[in-house]
Design an enzyme around this catalytic site. Structure first.
Site, PDB file in Angstrom:
ATOM      1  CG  ASP A  43      -8.310   0.229   3.535  1.00 50.43           C
ATOM      2  OD1 ASP A  43      -9.020  -0.491   3.167  1.00 50.43           O
ATOM      3  OD2 ASP A  43      -7.039   0.324   3.415  1.00 50.43           O
ATOM      4  CE  LYS A  69      -3.970  -2.180   2.379  1.00 51.77           C
ATOM      5  NZ  LYS A  69      -4.935  -2.061   3.372  1.00 51.77           N
ATOM      6  CG  ASN A  83      -7.523   0.653  -0.972  1.00 54.07           C
ATOM      7  OD1 ASN A  83      -7.673   1.665  -1.400  1.00 54.07           O
ATOM      8  ND2 ASN A  83      -8.465   0.171  -0.087  1.00 54.07           N
TER       9      ASN A  83
HETATM   10  P1  NAP Z   1       0.566  -1.908  10.448  1.00 57.71           P
HETATM   11  O1  NAP Z   1       0.659  -0.650   9.514  1.00 57.71           O
HETATM   12  O2  NAP Z   1       1.575  -2.985  10.371  1.00 57.71           O
HETATM   13  O3  NAP Z   1       0.280  -1.487  11.776  1.00 57.71           O
HETATM   14  C1  NAP Z   1       0.019  -2.298  12.873  1.00 57.71           C
HETATM   15  C2  NAP Z   1      -0.155  -1.626  14.183  1.00 57.71           C
HETATM   16  O4  NAP Z   1      -0.742  -2.385  15.243  1.00 57.71           O
HETATM   17  C3  NAP Z   1       0.765  -0.612  14.846  1.00 57.71           C
HETATM   18  O5  NAP Z   1       0.109   0.206  15.443  1.00 57.71           O
HETATM   19  C4  NAP Z   1       1.384  -1.750  15.682  1.00 57.71           C
HETATM   20  O6  NAP Z   1       1.931  -1.195  16.821  1.00 57.71           O
HETATM   21  C5  NAP Z   1      -0.111  -2.397  16.327  1.00 57.71           C
HETATM   22  N1  NAP Z   1       0.210  -3.765  17.105  1.00 57.71           N
HETATM   23  C6  NAP Z   1       0.582  -4.724  16.407  1.00 57.71           C
HETATM   24  N2  NAP Z   1       0.691  -5.816  17.451  1.00 57.71           N
HETATM   25  C7  NAP Z   1       0.219  -5.256  18.533  1.00 57.71           C
HETATM   26  C8  NAP Z   1       0.210  -5.739  20.090  1.00 57.71           C
HETATM   27  N3  NAP Z   1       0.381  -6.887  20.332  1.00 57.71           N
HETATM   28  N4  NAP Z   1      -0.257  -4.751  20.892  1.00 57.71           N
HETATM   29  C9  NAP Z   1      -0.576  -3.502  20.472  1.00 57.71           C
HETATM   30  N5  NAP Z   1      -0.546  -3.070  19.385  1.00 57.71           N
HETATM   31  C10 NAP Z   1       0.153  -3.715  18.179  1.00 57.71           C
HETATM   32  O7  NAP Z   1      -0.845  -2.829   9.988  1.00 57.71           O
HETATM   33  P2  NAP Z   1      -2.175  -2.066   9.317  1.00 57.71           P
HETATM   34  O8  NAP Z   1      -1.927  -1.999   7.614  1.00 57.71           O
HETATM   35  O9  NAP Z   1      -2.318  -0.613   9.893  1.00 57.71           O
HETATM   36  O10 NAP Z   1      -3.390  -3.273   9.303  1.00 57.71           O
HETATM   37  C11 NAP Z   1      -3.550  -3.342  10.774  1.00 57.71           C
HETATM   38  C12 NAP Z   1      -4.822  -4.418  10.782  1.00 57.71           C
HETATM   39  O11 NAP Z   1      -6.009  -3.982   9.801  1.00 57.71           O
HETATM   40  C13 NAP Z   1      -4.674  -5.710   9.983  1.00 57.71           C
HETATM   41  O12 NAP Z   1      -5.192  -6.729  10.822  1.00 57.71           O
HETATM   42  C14 NAP Z   1      -5.509  -5.516   8.680  1.00 57.71           C
HETATM   43  O13 NAP Z   1      -5.895  -6.838   8.156  1.00 57.71           O
HETATM   44  C15 NAP Z   1      -6.613  -4.834   9.225  1.00 57.71           C
HETATM   45  N6  NAP Z   1      -7.073  -3.868   8.057  1.00 57.71           N
HETATM   46  C16 NAP Z   1      -8.596  -4.304   7.895  1.00 57.71           C
HETATM   47  C17 NAP Z   1      -9.246  -3.660   6.682  1.00 57.71           C
HETATM   48  C18 NAP Z   1     -10.704  -3.978   6.550  1.00 57.71           C
HETATM   49  O14 NAP Z   1     -11.114  -3.667   5.574  1.00 57.71           O
HETATM   50  N7  NAP Z   1     -11.294  -4.605   7.470  1.00 57.71           N
HETATM   51  C19 NAP Z   1      -8.622  -2.884   6.128  1.00 57.71           C
HETATM   52  C20 NAP Z   1      -7.276  -2.331   6.176  1.00 57.71           C
HETATM   53  C21 NAP Z   1      -6.560  -3.182   7.349  1.00 57.71           C
HETATM   54  P3  NAP Z   1       3.499  -0.529  16.708  1.00 57.71           P
HETATM   55  O15 NAP Z   1       3.623   0.660  15.967  1.00 57.71           O
HETATM   56  O16 NAP Z   1       3.877  -0.458  18.218  1.00 57.71           O
HETATM   57  O17 NAP Z   1       4.285  -1.652  16.279  1.00 57.71           O
END
Ligand code: NAP
Length: 286
Positions: free
Chosen positions: A107, A71, A92
């Site tokens: 998104d 992305k 996206n």
């Molecule tokens: P990302 O950029 O990798 O960010 C992940 C975030 O989660 C970071 O802020 C990270 O914190 C935090 N995190 C990970 N493990 C954690 C834990 N154990 N405790 C607390 N915080 C934690 O990922 P992303 O692209 O934003 O995606 C995040 C989620 O959204 C994914 O599961 C994805 O599938 C979902 N999503 C869903 C949709 C939908 O249509 N429903 C669309 C987009 C994304 P740090 O910065 O401290 O590492």
């Protein structure tokens, strides 16, 4: 599905890509609308992303979705950016308009649609807490600000990342106050029961992990919780929120809404109502 010499191709670039529910959801909507098109998953590694994006043009694809990890990397590789995508810093969806590749991020607007449809929440004038500070959080924060949220708090376990995000947002978005917080066990003490809506934008819950239930005490009585994570069963956060008598929904509705918005960008028409969502529900429960 019968492919013809005129079948248009849309698809998904990701690494991995095989787990994605987007192909089944988009192909169901294409068939329901009787469009001569097909949505294909393409396994594209980071090293091959520039060539794959150039391939949209050379193969005449109508457009693609982008998923993890592309992305942000795809952002500088398109010809033009939608204004919201420019602020978010990631895309996206790409639409191919006569060889010109336009990048969008559906998104955040998909999230706002899901909040209205699932929880009957209009974020205008509301105080919203986002857990996380990654790509999904950034898209959510921009869309919430555009939809008129008066305050958006961003709580992340790595405070520095939340600080950087709100610095970016504050300079790009007017009319919404932003604040960053360390996401730890003291977060509810710092915030009190002050938020109307809490949204989990972290990946926590994807494999059944749960936050401490105390995080829900940030939400005022009558407030709501949305979890961008979705799984075959109720996510732990949705279960905890419902047990605390808060309205709650998981990210399935957001997945359907962001897909509907991409469909409309490619085909110039909305998918039939509920087809994407029902398909996801059906396949999510297999
Ligand atoms: P990302 O950029 O990798 O960010 C992940 C975030 O989660 C970071 O802020 C990270 O914190 C935090 N995190 C990970 N493990 C954690 C834990 N154990 N405790 C607390 N915080 C934690 O990922 P992303 O692209 O934003 O995606 C995040 C989620 O959204 C994914 O599961 C994805 O599938 C979902 N999503 C869903 C949709 C939908 O249509 N429903 C669309 C987009 C994304 P740090 O910065 O401290 O590492």
């Amino acid at each position: 599905m019968l492919l013809s010499g005129q079948t248009q191709v849309v698809g998904l670039f990701g690494d991995p890509v095989a787990h994605s529910l987007s192909p089944v959801m988009q192909n169901a909507a294409i068939q329901a609308a009787a469009i001569d098109a097909v949505y294909v998953p393409f396994h594209v590694t980071p090293a091959n992303l520039p060539a794959a994006i150039e391939g949209i043009r050379s193969l005449g694809l109508l457009g693609v979705n982008l998923t993890i990890p592309h992305k942000e990397a795809a952002f500088p590789l398109v010809d033009e950016l939608d204004p919201a995508a420019r602020v978010i810093g990631s895309i996206n969806t790409i639409a191919n308009r006569q060889g010109r590749l336009i990048g969008y991020n559906t998104d955040g607007s998909g999230l706002c649609q899901a909040l209205r449809g699932e929880l009957d929440v209009d974020v205008s004038g509301r105080r919203v807490l986002l857990l996380g500070a990654g790509g999904a959080c950034r898209a959510a924060a921009v869309a919430l600000a555009e939809a008129g949220a008066c305050w958006v708090g961003i709580a992340n376990r790595t405070l520095d990342r939340a600080d950087r995000l709100i610095a970016d947002l504050a300079s790009a978005v007017q009319g919404t106050r932003f604040a960053s917080f360390l996401f730890d066990e003291q977060l509810p003490d710092r915030l009190g029961q002050s938020v109307d809506l809490m949204i989990n934008t972290t990946s926590v819950g994807l494999h059944g992990e749960a936050f401490a239930a105390s995080v829900l005490s940030c939400v005022s009585p009558g407030g709501a919780v949305y979890d961008v994570v979705y799984s075959r069963q109720e996510t732990p956060l949705v279960r905890q929120a419902r047990a605390a008598k808060l309205a709650a929904a998981d990210g399935l509705s957001m997945l359907a809404a962001q897909g509907s918005l991409a469909f409309a960008l490619w085909f110039g028409q909305d998918p039939l109502p509920e087809v994407m969502r029902q398909t996801l529900q059906q396949h999510g429960s297999e």
